[in-house]
Design an enzyme around this catalytic site. Structure first.
Site, short mmCIF file in Angstrom:
data_model
loop_
_atom_site.label_atom_id
_atom_site.label_comp_id
_atom_site.label_asym_id
_atom_site.label_seq_id
_atom_site.Cartn_x
_atom_site.Cartn_y
_atom_site.Cartn_z
N ASP A 158 121.00 7.62 40.16
CA ASP A 158 119.77 6.93 39.82
C ASP A 158 118.87 6.96 41.07
O ASP A 158 119.35 7.25 42.17
CB ASP A 158 120.15 5.48 39.42
CG ASP A 158 118.96 4.55 39.39
OD1 ASP A 158 117.96 4.90 38.74
OD2 ASP A 158 119.03 3.47 40.02
N ASP A 164 115.71 4.46 41.92
CA ASP A 164 115.36 3.11 42.39
C ASP A 164 116.58 2.23 42.61
O ASP A 164 117.37 2.01 41.69
CB ASP A 164 114.49 2.42 41.32
CG ASP A 164 113.04 2.32 41.75
OD1 ASP A 164 112.68 2.97 42.74
OD2 ASP A 164 112.27 1.60 41.10
#
Length: 249
Positions: free
Chosen positions: A15, A17
């Site tokens: 991922d 963020d």
């Protein structure tokens, strides 16, 4: 030597963020260096809910060549070795009439919402999803931080998602709360697991994300039978976990 040890059957998938960067912040030079080192040992990919422009703002303009795979908008826009390998379109899938109905209702809801501040860009239409922000995406970082705290107490986003889910049940949409100020809306199955269709050659896929809880935008891929899921608390935690899994020799 390192290149010869690379295990082509293993993929480390990240991922963006909260995993590779602090929320909406740029990646640090140290993290870029670590990812380069990791790529010598395993195949490396990133999957983010944002579009490629926003992912590039965080991970750098050369992002599509810095990683083996880059999946923007949950993989609805897919790059491998710097080349586009697939796209999917929400407009084609839902049609303009249903899109307009959803957008109109959402804007009316936000107009009636009583929260401390509102800014602009409440709805962002992307090729594979709609991003909805009750405060508006062009608020400052300080305002983002304040809204995130306010939302934890007042559940602005969860309440809004609950209303939209009921109103538009017939569209079979998924609502995924991610980041500090917004949530994503997309057809069922268009979550981060969508990118896995491009990764069938790998015998082992390790996924790293921070929002792996139910309702978080990393949950479905974290829980998938195709992945070994790892919950991280920060970019530093990501590095530490990767060191122990892939670079422990």
């Amino acid at each position: 030597m390192a290149a010869a040890r690379k295990d082509a059957g293993v993929l480390a998938l990240f991922d963006v963020d909260g995993t590779l960067t602090a929320p909406r912040k740029e990646v640090t030079p140290e993290m870029l260096e670590f990812m380069k080192r990791l790529r010598e040992n395993v195949t490396v990919g990133v999957v983010g809910g944002s579009d490629l422009v926003k992912i590039s703002e965080q991970l750098g303009k050369s992002v599509i060549t810095d990683y083996d795979y880059v999946f923007s908008e949950n993989g609805l826009v897919a790059h491998k070795d710097g080349k586009l390998i697939g796209t999917q379109s929400l407009k084609t899938y839902l049609g303009d009439d249903q899109l307009k109905e959803f957008i109109n209702f959402t804007l009316h809801y936000i107009a009636d919402l009583d929260i401390p501040i509102k800014r602009g860009t409440f709805i962002e239409f992307r090729s594979g999803m709609i991003n909805v922000s009750p405060i508006g995406r062009n608020c400052s970082q300080e305002e983002r931080d304040d809204f995130e705290k306010y939302d934890k107490v007042h559940n602005v986003r969860p309440k809004m998602v609950s209303v939209l889910r009921e109103k538009f049940a017939h569209l079979n949409l998924t609502f995924s709360i991610g980041g500090q100020i917004s949530f994503d809306v997309f057809p069922q199955g268009w979550d981060k697991t969508y990118c896995l269709r491009y990764l069938e050659e790998f015998k082992e896929i390790h996924f790293f994300g921070d929002k792996t809880y139910k309702g978080g935008n990393d949950h479905e891929i974290f829980e998938s039978d195709r992945t070994v899921g790892h919950t991280v608390t920060s970019p530093n935690d990501t590095v530490q976990q990767c060191k122990s899994i892939f670079l422990s020799e």
